[in-house]
Every structure is written in structure tokens, then in C-alpha cells.
Design an enzyme around this catalytic site. Structure first.
Site, short mmCIF file in Angstrom:
data_model
loop_
_atom_site.label_atom_id
_atom_site.label_comp_id
_atom_site.label_asym_id
_atom_site.label_seq_id
_atom_site.Cartn_x
_atom_site.Cartn_y
_atom_site.Cartn_z
CG ASP A 114 -4.75 -2.09 -0.19
OD1 ASP A 114 -4.13 -3.18 -0.14
OD2 ASP A 114 -4.69 -1.25 0.73
CD GLU A 142 -1.71 1.21 3.24
OE1 GLU A 142 -0.93 1.81 4.01
OE2 GLU A 142 -2.70 0.58 3.63
#
Length: 329
Positions: free
Chosen positions: A109, A52
Site C-alpha cells: 500500500d 503509507e
């Protein structure tokens, strides 16, 4: 003529000042969180690193036209986190562990942000190697993490551990709509449009309790029901705060913003709880600050002018949210 020239000079001055602000915020972020080798450290979590954070910073570097910074972050990420079997990325790196990537799972993500930043970089700097890398990642994301379940096309948070047959656990803050839109335009694959459309439908169903907000983690049952996932606290908190950020980034006037503005509108800006239990309605005993408040400001149309201020006390996640809000705007 003189008056027109004066206006042009003032406009150029504004553009230059904005560029200086952008450089200042990015420089501050790099000084706090970017190691010389290209690793972004999570200062609020024992200085581990995540895909991330690597992806966030790669996107920030592109938007600040910092190719040297981008290459440094991307090179470290490839070398230390990319899984040679799948082409996706180990989600967490702990520099003091015997095996820094003990958990071999990915986090979609992080994978998404890395691929998205590479797509932006390839376009901005006219470099096909970045574009090819982005295409390879998105291809594997679809193959390994996207499934059809309960009548919806969904992206699992990771390749392992989230499809439990009778239900799947989803993280709505992984619904990164603006990235999916760019992948759709790049590939012309319908899967990305399906993810956008079904993700938006699911967000409507993920309106829990009196708050009408989603939980950080949500279970989607085989019959289509959604409930806060039992493995995590039923909170709209540090994960789900990114849901309105990505919705606003994708479509500034989206009707999906209504629950967030309605809930936050119950409180004054400085007295807005940092999180809330969506089942009981119980709020956090402390108030929003830093990056959480920046997301609220974006949603409420109260974001101040200029670039974010990354303070010496700011932890990695708060600073990252501030920077992402600035990019979304």
C-alpha cells in the site's frame, strides 16, 4: 451585463475560498505530522514512520500544488526507506532503534501510494524524473508482489511472509483501485486491469457473517475459498475502513458500496461502532469519530462541504483518513 459580472465575481470568490480551505487543511496536517527533514510521524504509534504515511502525504502535496513539500517528503523517503536491491521501500522507520529499518520487508500500500503520487506529480509539474521513478516502482511491484493464485491475480501485502503455499494472506485495504487504474492508463499493461477486476471479485466473496463486511486481513485458499485470516482479529476495523474509501474513489456509484451503506445505515451517525467482528457481529464498545466517521460520511453521502478540520487532538491516522476522503471527493 452587470448581473453576469456579479455571478462571475461570486464564482471566482468560491474558487478562491476553496483554495484557501485546501491550503489551510494541508498546512494544518503538515504542522502536526511533517518533520523538517521530510518524515511523516505516526503520533498514535510512538512517532514511527511508514511508507503509507509518506505516500499519503506526497499525494496530498501534489493535490495542494506544494512542490517544495512534495520534494522534501520524497527526498527523505528515497534516502531512508528505498531498498537499493529492489527499488521498493522498507515499510517502517523507527527513529530511536539501533537499526531504524530492522524489518526489510515492503508494504505494497505504501509502495503504491508513493508510485501513484510520483505519477501525479510528474504529470502536474511536467517532470519526467517523477514519472520515471513511478514507472520503476510499479515495475518492481508487479515483479515482486503480484502473483496468480486460486484463479485470481492478486497483489501480496509484502514480498515476504504472505504466500503460505496452501493459502495467501491478503489485506483488502491494499486494493487501491484508483491508483491501479492510473497505472493501467500509464503502462497499458493488462496486469493492472486484472488486479482491478479480480480485486472486485474478491471483495464480493469477502462478505462475512451478518455484517457482510470484509475483515482487515483475509486468507485466500488454493481452492478459492476466503476466510478471515486466523493471524489477526476477524474485524472490519482500522485497515478495512479504507476499502470503501478506495472503492468510492475509484467508482462513486459502484455496487460494491452496498454492504458498507447497509451496515452503517443500521445506526445513527453518532452511534456507529468504530469496528465490528465480522464473524460474531460483536461491535466495538466505542463509536466512530474523526477520520473513521469521515469515511462513513463519504459512503453515506453525508460529507459536509468544505475542507477537513485537522484538530490539535487528532492523531496521524485519523487526520490522514480525513485528508484522503477530501481527495477522494
Amino acid at each position: 451585463m452587470w448581473q453576469r459580472a456579479k455571478i462571475v465575481v461570486l464564482a471566482l470568490g468560491l474558487i478562491v475560498s476553496q483554495q484557501v480551505f485546501a491550503t489551510s487543511a494541508w498546512d494544518s496536517y503538515k504542522a502536526r505530522f511533517l518533520m523538517p527533514d521530510g518524515r511523516i510521524i505516526d503520533t498514535g504509534n510512538n512517532s514511527v514512520s511508514h511508507t503509507e504515511g509518506q505516500g499519503f502525504a506526497m499525494m496530498m502535496a501534489v493535490r495542494n500544488n506544494d512542490r517544495a513539500g512534495f520534494d522534501k517528503i520524497w527526498t527523505w523517503t528515497k534516502k531512508n526507506l528505498q531498498n537499493p536491491q529492489t527499488g521498493l521501500f522498507y515499510w517502517r522507520f523507527n527513529p530511536v532503534a539501533a537499526d531504524p529499518v530492522m524489518d526489510k520487508n515492503n508494504a505494497t500500500d505504501g509502495d503504491t501510494f508513493i508510485a501513484w503520487a510520483l505519477l501525479k506529480a510528474g504529470t502536474q509539474w511536467n517532470d519526467s524524473s517523477y514519472l520515471n521513478a513511478s514507472d520503476a516502482i510499479t515495475k518492481e511491484l508487479v515483479a515482486r508482489n503480484v502473483i496468480s493464485f486460486a484463479g485470481y491475480r492478486v497483489m501480496l501485502p509484502g514480498a515476504k511472509g504472505f504466500n503460505l503455499n496452501s493459502h495467501v494472506n491478503l489485506n483488502p485495504s491494499y486494493f487501491i483501485f484508483p491508483a491501479w487504474e492510473d497505472f493501467a492508463k500509464r503502462s497499458h499493461l493488462t496486469v493492472w486491469r486484472d488486479l482491478i477486476n479480480d480485486g472486485q471479485k474478491l471483495l464480493v466473496k469477502m462478505r462475512f457473517g451478518n455484517t457482510q463486511l470484509p475483515a482487515d486481513w483475509v486468507s485466500l485458499s488454493a481452492d478459492g475459498r476466503v476466510t478471515p485470516a486466523k493471524e489477526w482479529p476477524a474485524r472490519f476495523s482500522y485497515d478495512a475502513i479504507r476499502v470503501p474509501l478506495y472503492v468510492k474513489w475509484y467508482q462513486p456509484t459502484s455496487p460494491l458500496m452496498a454492504p458498507y451503506t447497509a451496515y452503517w445505515g443500521r445506526f445513527s451517525r453518532t452511534q456507529t461502532p468504530a469496528w465490528v467482528n465480522v464473524t460474531t457481529g460483536d461491535p466495538a464498545p466505542y463509536m466512530m469519530a474523526g477520520g473513521l466517521l469521515a469515511v462513513r460520511d463519504l459512503a453515506m453521502g453525508q460529507l459536509p462541504a468544505g475542507e477537513p478540520q485537522i484538530t490539535a487532538q487528532e492523531d496521524y491516522y485519523s487526520a490522514s483518513l480525513k485528508m484522503l476522503v477530501s481527495l477522494a471527493r
